[in-house]
Every structure is written in C-alpha cells, then in structure tokens.
Write an enzyme that holds these catalytic residues in place. Structure first.
Site, PDB file in Angstrom:
ATOM      1  N   ARG A 152     -10.055   6.973   4.702  1.00 29.41           N
ATOM      2  CA  ARG A 152      -9.127   6.379   4.117  1.00 29.41           C
ATOM      3  C   ARG A 152      -8.770   6.112   2.020  1.00 29.41           C
ATOM      4  O   ARG A 152      -7.590   5.996   1.710  1.00 29.41           O
ATOM      5  CB  ARG A 152     -10.174   4.934   4.212  1.00 29.41           C
TER       6      ARG A 152
ATOM      7  N   ARG B 140       0.725  -1.428   0.069  1.00 28.10           N
ATOM      8  CA  ARG B 140      -0.011  -0.147   0.062  1.00 28.10           C
ATOM      9  C   ARG B 140       1.023   1.194   0.430  1.00 28.10           C
ATOM     10  O   ARG B 140       0.239   2.017  -0.174  1.00 28.10           O
ATOM     11  CB  ARG B 140      -0.947   0.075   0.967  1.00 28.10           C
TER      12      ARG B 140
ATOM     13  N   ARG C 173     -21.838  -1.316   4.093  1.00 27.55           N
ATOM     14  CA  ARG C 173     -21.281  -2.845   3.996  1.00 27.55           C
ATOM     15  C   ARG C 173     -21.457  -3.036   5.581  1.00 27.55           C
ATOM     16  O   ARG C 173     -21.136  -2.837   6.231  1.00 27.55           O
ATOM     17  CB  ARG C 173     -19.548  -2.745   3.826  1.00 27.55           C
TER      18      ARG C 173
HETATM   19  P1  AMP Z   1      -8.249  -3.280   4.287  1.00 26.94           P
HETATM   20  O1  AMP Z   1      -9.345  -4.818   4.544  1.00 26.94           O
HETATM   21  O2  AMP Z   1      -6.952  -4.266   3.130  1.00 26.94           O
HETATM   22  O3  AMP Z   1      -9.060  -2.176   3.353  1.00 26.94           O
HETATM   23  O4  AMP Z   1      -7.287  -2.625   5.704  1.00 26.94           O
HETATM   24  C1  AMP Z   1      -7.875  -2.079   6.626  1.00 26.94           C
HETATM   25  C2  AMP Z   1      -6.739  -1.260   7.001  1.00 26.94           C
HETATM   26  O5  AMP Z   1      -5.955  -2.242   7.638  1.00 26.94           O
HETATM   27  C3  AMP Z   1      -6.237  -0.312   6.474  1.00 26.94           C
HETATM   28  O6  AMP Z   1      -7.385   1.315   6.539  1.00 26.94           O
HETATM   29  C4  AMP Z   1      -5.190   0.211   7.048  1.00 26.94           C
HETATM   30  O7  AMP Z   1      -5.669   0.770   8.500  1.00 26.94           O
HETATM   31  C5  AMP Z   1      -4.749  -2.160   7.699  1.00 26.94           C
HETATM   32  N1  AMP Z   1      -3.618  -2.175   6.578  1.00 26.94           N
HETATM   33  C6  AMP Z   1      -3.788  -3.539   5.878  1.00 26.94           C
HETATM   34  N2  AMP Z   1      -3.267  -3.362   4.692  1.00 26.94           N
HETATM   35  C7  AMP Z   1      -2.114  -2.719   4.829  1.00 26.94           C
HETATM   36  C8  AMP Z   1      -0.898  -2.045   4.349  1.00 26.94           C
HETATM   37  N3  AMP Z   1      -0.209  -3.288   3.262  1.00 26.94           N
HETATM   38  N4  AMP Z   1      -0.066  -1.465   5.099  1.00 26.94           N
HETATM   39  C9  AMP Z   1      -0.527  -0.623   6.090  1.00 26.94           C
HETATM   40  N5  AMP Z   1      -1.943  -0.661   6.546  1.00 26.94           N
HETATM   41  C10 AMP Z   1      -2.897  -1.482   5.819  1.00 26.94           C
END
Ligand code: AMP
Length: 218
Positions: free
Chosen positions: A171, A88, A127
């Site tokens: 986000r 990310r 969601r």
């Molecule tokens: P997601 O389920 O992929 O939308 O991730 C939810 C949250 O987890 C994100 O908003 C970040 O706070 C954290 N997160 C997930 N993947 C990463 C990553 N590769 N780097 C940093 N934070 C992450």
C-alpha cells in the site's frame, strides 16, 4: 466546505475525517468504507473490489469514479462534503474536477496529512477494528482493556486483511507511485494545504481545522 483529504495509508485520514466532518456538519465520504460495506454485503461491487484491496492495490479507476459520481449526486452533499481516500490517482482527480464542474461546486481545499513511513507501519500494523460497531483501537496507542474485545460494545476485534505487513508495504508503494503525485497536482491548482499528522489526535484536528479556516478565508 468542500474538502479532499490526502495522505499515506495510516496518516489518520479516517480519524480526522470524522472530526472535520462533525465540525462543518458535512458528510464524510470514504471510498474504502464504501468498498468494505459492499464486501460485507457480498455485492457485485464488493466481489470486484475485494481482490484488489486484499493485495493492497487500487480498485480500478472506472469502478471508483462511478461510485463517487453517484455519491456526490445525493442531496446531503449540498452544504459540502469531505472526501477521504478519493481521489487516489491523477485520473481520479481529473474526473473529480469534471464531476464538480458539472455541478458548479468546485473544491475549496485539499488537506494533506503528512507522516513518515516508519510511523505509518507502526500505526497500521497495530490497528484493530471492532466487528460489531466498527470502532478502531490500537494495540500500542489506544489499547482496549481486554485483548481482542471492544470496550465500546463488547464486540470481537479483528485486523483488516490489508493491515498485514506485506500488504502495508504494498500500500505504501502504491501511495508513492500513484497517489503522491496528487500533491503536486493540487499544489499547482493552488488548493493544497499540508499539516504534520503526528502528535495527539486532538492536536492534529486543531491543526487541520486551522488550516481549513485559513484556506477558506484566502
Ligand atoms: P482506505 O480505507 O481508504 O485505506 O482504503 C482501503 C482500500 O480500498 C485501498 O487500499 C484500495 O484498495 C481501496 N480504495 C479506497 N479508495 C480507493 C480509491 N479512491 N481508488 C482505488 N482504490 C481505493
């Protein structure tokens, strides 16, 4: 097939990850899911990650990179893997390159799911996730037959803290500032394929697999 999915929050990475991983019989690795499982277990990692996640910010790179390095070292990734939500940041992408070079298993393709901001807000704010089985519903696009109750297992549905409106906006900002530059990074590396992530889930999956097949042939 070694693939990375990129796209804004709400682009449908989690949904497509599941179908693509099933199609290629490879594990789907979601850093967000790993963090959420750790939060549920109240592990040290979970405690560290929670504050960042609730604020809509990224968990620090050092923490996240370490988790992915350990996960990719597991034997089930030998036939390939799909990374959903990692990298990310450009720093994470560079670290991933290093990890994969050391394993002599370079990425085949980076698939970008493209969707506009208004659509992202509609998708995320509606969601609802089942506390028991994890099934994801949507109040507008895929509603359960009874409000707040999962049709799959009867479990209670909840809204992720990071799907609340202020956090969604944060986000999206974080995506634009820190993650969107990856699109250029992977384009320069000749790995990027982009598809429109709008329309039915089945149509998007077909588009995704077609793009991956084309990339694998080239
Ligand atoms: P997601 O389920 O992929 O939308 O991730 C939810 C949250 O987890 C994100 O908003 C970040 O706070 C954290 N997160 C997930 N993947 C990463 C990553 N590769 N780097 C940093 N934070 C992450």
């Amino acid at each position: 097939m070694r693939v990375v999915l990129v796209g804004a929050p709400g682009a449908g990475k989690g949904t497509q990850a599941k179908y693509i991983a099933e199609h290629y019989e490879i594990p789907s690795i979601s850093t967000g899911d790993i963090f959420r499982a750790n939060i549920a277990e109240q592990s040290d990692l979970g405690k560290k990650a929670k504050a960042y996640m609730d604020a809509g910010d990224l968990v620090p790179d050092e923490v996240t990179i370490g988790i992915v390095r350990d996960r990719l070292a597991q034997g089930d990734t030998e036939p390939g893997f799909l990374l959903d939500g990692f990298p990310r940041t450009v720093r994470q992408a560079e670290a991933l390159d290093d990890i994969l070079s050391a394993l002599d298993t370079p990425l085949d393709v980076v698939l970008e799911l493209q969707v506009d901001d208004d659509e992202v807000v509609r998708r995320l704010s509606g969601r609802r996730t089942c506390r028991t089985c994890g099934h994801v519903w949507h109040v507008e696009f895929d509603p359960p037959s009874r409000d707040g109750v999962c049709d799959e297992c009867g479990g209670e549905l909840f809204q992720r803290d990071d799907d609340l409106p202020d956090t969604i906006r944060r986000r999206l900002e974080v995506y634009t500032e820190q993650t969107a530059p990856l699109v250029g990074f992977y384009d320069d590396a000749g790995l990027l394929r982009s598809i429109a992530a709008e329309g039915s889930v089945d149509d998007i999956t077909t588009r995704a697999i077609d793009a991956l097949e084309l990339a694998a042939k080239s």
